[in-house]
Design a protein around this motif. Sequence first.
Motif, PDB file in Angstrom:
ATOM      1  N   ASP A  28       0.108  -2.320  -4.906  1.00  0.00           N
ATOM      2  CA  ASP A  28      -0.809  -3.022  -5.245  1.00  0.00           C
ATOM      3  C   ASP A  28      -2.237  -1.963  -5.102  1.00  0.00           C
ATOM      4  N   LEU A  29      -2.009  -1.099  -3.871  1.00  0.00           N
ATOM      5  CA  LEU A  29      -2.980  -0.404  -3.627  1.00  0.00           C
ATOM      6  C   LEU A  29      -2.641   1.100  -3.478  1.00  0.00           C
ATOM      7  N   LEU A  30      -2.955   2.285  -4.108  1.00  0.00           N
ATOM      8  CA  LEU A  30      -2.361   3.395  -4.226  1.00  0.00           C
ATOM      9  C   LEU A  30      -3.229   4.423  -3.522  1.00  0.00           C
ATOM     10  N   LEU A  31      -2.816   5.265  -2.392  1.00  0.00           N
ATOM     11  CA  LEU A  31      -3.609   6.243  -1.847  1.00  0.00           C
ATOM     12  C   LEU A  31      -3.094   7.683  -2.277  1.00  0.00           C
ATOM     13  N   ALA A  32      -4.184   8.288  -3.310  1.00  0.00           N
ATOM     14  CA  ALA A  32      -3.525   9.647  -3.635  1.00  0.00           C
ATOM     15  C   ALA A  32      -3.834  10.741  -2.476  1.00  0.00           C
ATOM     16  N   ASN A  33      -2.872  10.876  -1.712  1.00  0.00           N
ATOM     17  CA  ASN A  33      -3.474  11.489  -0.392  1.00  0.00           C
ATOM     18  C   ASN A  33      -3.238  12.903  -0.435  1.00  0.00           C
ATOM     19  N   LYS A  34      -3.683  13.707   0.372  1.00  0.00           N
ATOM     20  CA  LYS A  34      -3.633  15.178   0.601  1.00  0.00           C
ATOM     21  C   LYS A  34      -4.431  15.939  -0.316  1.00  0.00           C
ATOM     22  N   MET A  35      -5.472  15.288  -0.699  1.00  0.00           N
ATOM     23  CA  MET A  35      -6.284  15.925  -1.932  1.00  0.00           C
ATOM     24  C   MET A  35      -6.900  17.122  -1.437  1.00  0.00           C
ATOM     25  N   ASP A  36      -7.160  17.424  -0.234  1.00  0.00           N
ATOM     26  CA  ASP A  36      -7.575  18.540   0.167  1.00  0.00           C
ATOM     27  C   ASP A  36      -6.867  19.595  -0.267  1.00  0.00           C
ATOM     28  N   LEU A  37      -5.521  19.597  -0.490  1.00  0.00           N
ATOM     29  CA  LEU A  37      -4.710  20.855  -0.595  1.00  0.00           C
ATOM     30  C   LEU A  37      -4.541  21.005  -2.130  1.00  0.00           C
ATOM     31  N   LEU A  38      -5.383  20.460  -3.111  1.00  0.00           N
ATOM     32  CA  LEU A  38      -5.593  20.855  -4.524  1.00  0.00           C
ATOM     33  C   LEU A  38      -6.784  21.359  -4.945  1.00  0.00           C
ATOM     34  N   THR A  39      -6.893  21.643  -6.111  1.00  0.00           N
ATOM     35  CA  THR A  39      -7.938  22.196  -6.816  1.00  0.00           C
ATOM     36  C   THR A  39      -8.495  21.024  -7.561  1.00  0.00           C
ATOM     37  N   GLU A  40      -9.917  21.103  -7.958  1.00  0.00           N
ATOM     38  CA  GLU A  40     -10.423  20.007  -8.618  1.00  0.00           C
ATOM     39  C   GLU A  40      -9.742  19.607  -9.876  1.00  0.00           C
ATOM     40  N   GLY A  41      -9.320  20.555 -10.537  1.00  0.00           N
ATOM     41  CA  GLY A  41      -8.452  20.469 -11.746  1.00  0.00           C
ATOM     42  C   GLY A  41      -7.168  19.592 -11.325  1.00  0.00           C
ATOM     43  N   VAL A  69       0.916  -0.954   0.041  1.00  0.00           N
ATOM     44  CA  VAL A  69       0.190   0.210   0.214  1.00  0.00           C
ATOM     45  C   VAL A  69       0.790   1.005  -0.114  1.00  0.00           C
ATOM     46  N   THR A  70       0.884   1.835  -0.989  1.00  0.00           N
ATOM     47  CA  THR A  70       1.880   3.166  -1.196  1.00  0.00           C
ATOM     48  C   THR A  70       0.926   4.241  -1.097  1.00  0.00           C
ATOM     49  N   VAL A  71       1.154   5.415  -0.081  1.00  0.00           N
ATOM     50  CA  VAL A  71       0.672   6.486   0.143  1.00  0.00           C
ATOM     51  C   VAL A  71       1.208   7.530  -0.585  1.00  0.00           C
ATOM     52  N   ALA A  72       0.834   8.384  -1.477  1.00  0.00           N
ATOM     53  CA  ALA A  72       1.426   9.183  -2.436  1.00  0.00           C
ATOM     54  C   ALA A  72       0.982  10.530  -2.141  1.00  0.00           C
ATOM     55  N   ASP A  73       1.906  11.428  -1.619  1.00  0.00           N
ATOM     56  CA  ASP A  73       1.625  12.741  -1.651  1.00  0.00           C
ATOM     57  C   ASP A  73       1.371  13.419  -2.823  1.00  0.00           C
ATOM     58  N   SER A  74       0.081  14.087  -2.909  1.00  0.00           N
ATOM     59  CA  SER A  74      -0.492  14.435  -4.052  1.00  0.00           C
ATOM     60  C   SER A  74       0.176  15.922  -4.601  1.00  0.00           C
ATOM     61  N   LYS A  75       0.326  16.520  -3.307  1.00  0.00           N
ATOM     62  CA  LYS A  75       0.974  17.868  -3.672  1.00  0.00           C
ATOM     63  C   LYS A  75       2.426  17.819  -4.212  1.00  0.00           C
ATOM     64  N   ARG A  76       3.078  16.701  -3.133  1.00  0.00           N
ATOM     65  CA  ARG A  76       4.498  16.496  -4.116  1.00  0.00           C
ATOM     66  C   ARG A  76       4.585  16.044  -5.205  1.00  0.00           C
ATOM     67  N   TRP A  77       3.643  15.394  -5.861  1.00  0.00           N
ATOM     68  CA  TRP A  77       3.437  14.662  -7.150  1.00  0.00           C
ATOM     69  C   TRP A  77       3.527  15.966  -8.243  1.00  0.00           C
ATOM     70  N   MET A  78       2.612  16.870  -7.816  1.00  0.00           N
ATOM     71  CA  MET A  78       2.640  18.031  -8.646  1.00  0.00           C
ATOM     72  C   MET A  78       3.780  18.686  -8.891  1.00  0.00           C
ATOM     73  N   ASP A  79       4.685  18.786  -7.787  1.00  0.00           N
ATOM     74  CA  ASP A  79       6.094  19.343  -7.982  1.00  0.00           C
ATOM     75  C   ASP A  79       7.179  18.379  -8.057  1.00  0.00           C
ATOM     76  N   ARG A  80       6.931  17.190  -8.230  1.00  0.00           N
ATOM     77  CA  ARG A  80       7.851  16.166  -8.477  1.00  0.00           C
ATOM     78  C   ARG A  80       8.990  16.637  -9.358  1.00  0.00           C
ATOM     79  N   ASN A  81       9.212  17.439 -10.387  1.00  0.00           N
ATOM     80  CA  ASN A  81      10.263  17.619 -11.137  1.00  0.00           C
ATOM     81  C   ASN A  81      11.063  18.631 -10.686  1.00  0.00           C
ATOM     82  N   SER A  82      10.797  19.034  -9.343  1.00  0.00           N
ATOM     83  CA  SER A  82      11.708  19.972  -8.736  1.00  0.00           C
ATOM     84  C   SER A  82      12.813  18.961  -7.779  1.00  0.00           C
ATOM     85  N   LEU A  83      12.362  17.605  -7.618  1.00  0.00           N
ATOM     86  CA  LEU A  83      13.032  16.760  -6.580  1.00  0.00           C
ATOM     87  C   LEU A  83      14.516  16.516  -7.330  1.00  0.00           C
ATOM     88  N   SER A  84      15.523  16.227  -6.592  1.00  0.00           N
ATOM     89  CA  SER A  84      17.003  15.605  -7.286  1.00  0.00           C
ATOM     90  C   SER A  84      16.293  14.314  -8.030  1.00  0.00           C
TER      91      SER A  84
END
Length: 293
Positions: free
Chosen positions: A150-163, A120-135
């Motif tokens: 096997d199961l993905l949690l797109a977490n912290k969705m409350d920090l993003l707009t609907e788009g 079960v992977t918890v993915a920080d949705s906000k970090r995903w948006m800015d992943r290209n700034s990571l090393s």
Amino acid sequence: MKDVYLFSGFLGSGKTTLLKTMISQMKDKGLKPAVFMNELGQMNMDSDAVEEGIPLKEILDGCICCSGSEKSEAQIQTLLAEEDFDVLLIETTGAAHPVEALDAIFSPLFAEQLNFKGIVTVADSKRWMDRNSLSPQIRSLFLEQIRHADLLLANKMDLLTEGQQATVVYEIQSLNPKAQIIQTIHAKIPFSALEKLSPLQNEEVVKAPVSKLNLNAKVLKFEAPVRRELFEEWLRALPDTVFRIKGYVPLEGDKYPHAFQFAYGMAQWLPEYMKMQNQIVIIGEGLEGVELP
């Protein structure tokens, strides 16, 4: 056989919050969980999240998937020999490759006693948006943690707009089309979502061990209470390569220190009602010049 779930995700993504939620739900169903935690530094603040009475083993300053695999096997073997439990929850360090971490679970010493249910992977949705700034190394690990779930949690969705939410779900699902993806806030899902899991046949693993990530853990100790305003100014001035801070901060005017969590520019303060060690653990890249104000 005892069911085993492995919780993966980058630093500060919400793995420990998921762990606490699952422990509570399992107990409500009459199941007895046990926990194995892994931390990159010499202190594990996250173990405080595991309530008293839950069998707990941990490995510090190492990685389940690297030089610490033998230690991990020994800890799991001890759990199996000494504790009575139904489900084993494994929380990896945010710097661990999830598939490499499976080595300890599939040890010939006890493999027949464990029923591995999935990653079960918890993915920080906000970090995903800015992943290209990571090393490049950190970004590679972040993507690998998602790709092998096997199961993905797109977490912290409350920090993003609907788009942004739609974009994140589409892109993450494109990276791992075989896994179910659930949009979450505070990593909240029903335990039934885990019960339905069965591990996918993942593709060849692209290894990204900690030794190549240049990640460090640094402990900073407070000599005296600090003003919250000054401490938060210090936080805002930290480099982007500080991914995670956790610990106990003594504030001026308060009898006990505050439990403190920081990830991706966001801080969380929780009051404590007992004496704790006045120190924080910082995890990131290039921490040589990071000192308390």
